[in-house]
Design an enzyme around this catalytic site. Structure first.
Site, PDB file in Angstrom:
ATOM      1  N   HIS A  17      24.387  44.561 -31.935  1.00  0.00           N
ATOM      2  CA  HIS A  17      25.015  44.117 -30.628  1.00  0.00           C
ATOM      3  C   HIS A  17      24.683  42.562 -30.886  1.00  0.00           C
ATOM      4  O   HIS A  17      23.773  41.435 -31.941  1.00  0.00           O
ATOM      5  CB  HIS A  17      24.321  44.882 -29.363  1.00  0.00           C
TER       6      HIS A  17
ATOM      7  N   HIS B 236      20.730  41.384 -31.960  1.00  0.00           N
ATOM      8  CA  HIS B 236      20.619  41.103 -33.589  1.00  0.00           C
ATOM      9  C   HIS B 236      21.802  39.719 -33.566  1.00  0.00           C
ATOM     10  O   HIS B 236      21.131  39.248 -34.422  1.00  0.00           O
ATOM     11  CB  HIS B 236      21.223  42.049 -34.141  1.00  0.00           C
TER      12      HIS B 236
ATOM     13  N   ARG C 286      18.815  43.111 -24.037  1.00  0.00           N
ATOM     14  CA  ARG C 286      19.759  44.558 -25.225  1.00  0.00           C
ATOM     15  C   ARG C 286      19.049  45.454 -26.042  1.00  0.00           C
ATOM     16  O   ARG C 286      18.709  45.078 -27.050  1.00  0.00           O
ATOM     17  CB  ARG C 286      21.047  43.655 -26.199  1.00  0.00           C
ATOM     18  N   SER C 287      19.751  46.391 -26.597  1.00  0.00           N
ATOM     19  CA  SER C 287      18.903  47.262 -27.677  1.00  0.00           C
ATOM     20  C   SER C 287      20.159  48.200 -27.850  1.00  0.00           C
ATOM     21  O   SER C 287      21.587  48.634 -27.344  1.00  0.00           O
ATOM     22  CB  SER C 287      18.452  47.961 -27.066  1.00  0.00           C
ATOM     23  N   SER C 288      19.772  48.787 -29.117  1.00  0.00           N
ATOM     24  CA  SER C 288      20.879  50.013 -29.994  1.00  0.00           C
ATOM     25  C   SER C 288      20.674  50.788 -29.014  1.00  0.00           C
ATOM     26  O   SER C 288      21.359  51.560 -29.131  1.00  0.00           O
ATOM     27  CB  SER C 288      20.531  50.295 -31.419  1.00  0.00           C
TER      28      SER C 288
HETATM   29  P1  AMP Z   1      16.335  46.610 -35.041  1.00  0.00           P
HETATM   30  O1  AMP Z   1      18.110  47.290 -35.112  1.00  0.00           O
HETATM   31  O2  AMP Z   1      16.316  47.386 -32.920  1.00  0.00           O
HETATM   32  O3  AMP Z   1      14.803  47.555 -35.540  1.00  0.00           O
HETATM   33  O4  AMP Z   1      16.494  44.989 -34.575  1.00  0.00           O
HETATM   34  C1  AMP Z   1      15.796  44.559 -35.603  1.00  0.00           C
HETATM   35  C2  AMP Z   1      15.657  43.278 -35.344  1.00  0.00           C
HETATM   36  O5  AMP Z   1      16.313  42.729 -34.143  1.00  0.00           O
HETATM   37  C3  AMP Z   1      14.157  43.116 -34.233  1.00  0.00           C
HETATM   38  O6  AMP Z   1      13.172  42.390 -34.911  1.00  0.00           O
HETATM   39  C4  AMP Z   1      14.441  43.682 -33.653  1.00  0.00           C
HETATM   40  O7  AMP Z   1      12.896  43.190 -32.400  1.00  0.00           O
HETATM   41  C5  AMP Z   1      15.789  42.315 -32.675  1.00  0.00           C
HETATM   42  N1  AMP Z   1      16.179  42.405 -31.457  1.00  0.00           N
HETATM   43  C6  AMP Z   1      15.798  43.966 -31.353  1.00  0.00           C
HETATM   44  N2  AMP Z   1      16.769  43.441 -29.629  1.00  0.00           N
HETATM   45  C7  AMP Z   1      16.640  42.164 -29.688  1.00  0.00           C
HETATM   46  C8  AMP Z   1      17.171  41.228 -28.603  1.00  0.00           C
HETATM   47  N3  AMP Z   1      17.907  42.293 -27.491  1.00  0.00           N
HETATM   48  N4  AMP Z   1      16.786  40.044 -28.070  1.00  0.00           N
HETATM   49  C9  AMP Z   1      16.207  39.867 -29.744  1.00  0.00           C
HETATM   50  N5  AMP Z   1      15.797  40.256 -31.018  1.00  0.00           N
HETATM   51  C10 AMP Z   1      16.268  41.982 -30.283  1.00  0.00           C
END
Ligand code: AMP
Length: 279
Positions: free
Chosen positions: A32, A35, A182-184
């Protein structure tokens, strides 16, 4: 944009970039704009940007959402292409873990709080996969979001403790207009939960303002956050803590910069957020 799935082809592709700086953005996919921000920051800092996409089973507990974690490789590749990524490394589980690991990474006090306690083994799994990715990609820099601040701090400490030659760059949390980070996992919220979830950030901001206005008592601040979440969301607080910003120390009274950490459990998604409060 190049796309690799094996370690051999990844190393071969990377050998073409000799002499250029390589930035790595490790992700679990379902990408999203959060990332996207990491990729943008990486592109500004490095010549070549590599995004890894790997849903790492090692960092999920048996009762967690590994199976229901969103997956969308096609969409992920399109997003990476749009953001100008040079190489996407999207290995299978077999490539990353051809057999059970003989070695364990152990973490002491930094995993004795928050998600280290709520999700036993989580950060050990994170550091294991990050360590493998660093060895495979050998980046000059790696980019991590402040959204997962405990993870970011643990990775920074890992790199210091083991003299890993990778510079870790933090990237601020990208939020929806409502404030929701934002979060998956946001796709696993119901429509009404999605609307309510902006109150997580509202509660953190309200607490931050109280601290800036002079409130120093940690229990009082936590109560205010609790009341806000209970009043405005159907979720339940799974974790809530205020720690000193420099070393995640426990405190009763605030007299230096702190970080407020929160985890809220909704029906099918557990959301985390945090806010750095400088005083
Ligand atoms: P993930 O795919 O959830 O493991 O996240 C991969 C990377 O993206 C990690 O370093 C997270 O901290 C970062 N990340 C996830 N969501 C956000 C966001 N809303 N803002 C900034 N970085 C993010």
């Amino acid at each position: 944009m190049k796309h690799s799935v094996t370690i051999e082809e990844t190393r071969e592709l990377l050998s073409e970039y000799k002499g250029q700086t390589v930035g790595l953005v490790p992700t679990m996919g379902a990408l999203h704009e959060g990332h996207g921000t990491l990729i943008q920051v990486a592109k500004e800092a490095c010549d070549i940007v590599v995004v890894s996409i790997f849903l790492n089973p090692l960092q999920f507990g048996p009762d967690e959402d590994f199976e229901s974690y969103p997956k969308d490789l096609k969409g992920d590749l399109a997003l990476c292409e749009n953001y100008g990524v040079d190489l996407v490394f999207a290995p299978s589980e077999k490539v990353m873990y051809p057999r059970e690991m003989e070695f364990n990474i152990g973490i002491k006090s930094m995993a004795n709080i928050l998600d280290g306690v709520k999700r036993p083994g989580h950060f050990e799994g994170v550091v294991t996969v990050v360590s493998k990715l660093f060895n495979i990609i050998q980046p000059d820099m790696a980019f991590f979001g402040e959204k997962d601040r405990q993870q970011l701090m643990i990775i920074k400490r890992y790199v210091q403790d083991f003299n890993v030659p990778v510079k870790i760059q933090d990237v601020p949390t990208k939020r929806e207009e409502s404030g929701l980070a934002r979060s998956s996992r946001n796709v696993n919220l119901t429509e009404s939960e999605y609307q309510e979830a902006s109150n997580i950030y509202q509660a953190l901001k309200m607490a931050s303002q109280k601290i800036k206005d002079g409130e120093t008592n940690v229990n009082k601040i936590q109560s205010l956050i609790k009341i806000h979440i209970e009043q405005y969301t159907s979720g339940s607080i799974d974790d809530l803590a205020i720690y000193t910003a420099n070393d995640l120390g426990e405190i009763d009274e605030i007299d230096s910069d702190v970080i407020i950490f929160i985890a809220v459990q909704f029906s099918k998604a557990r959301l985390i957020d945090n806010l750095y409060v400088s005083i």
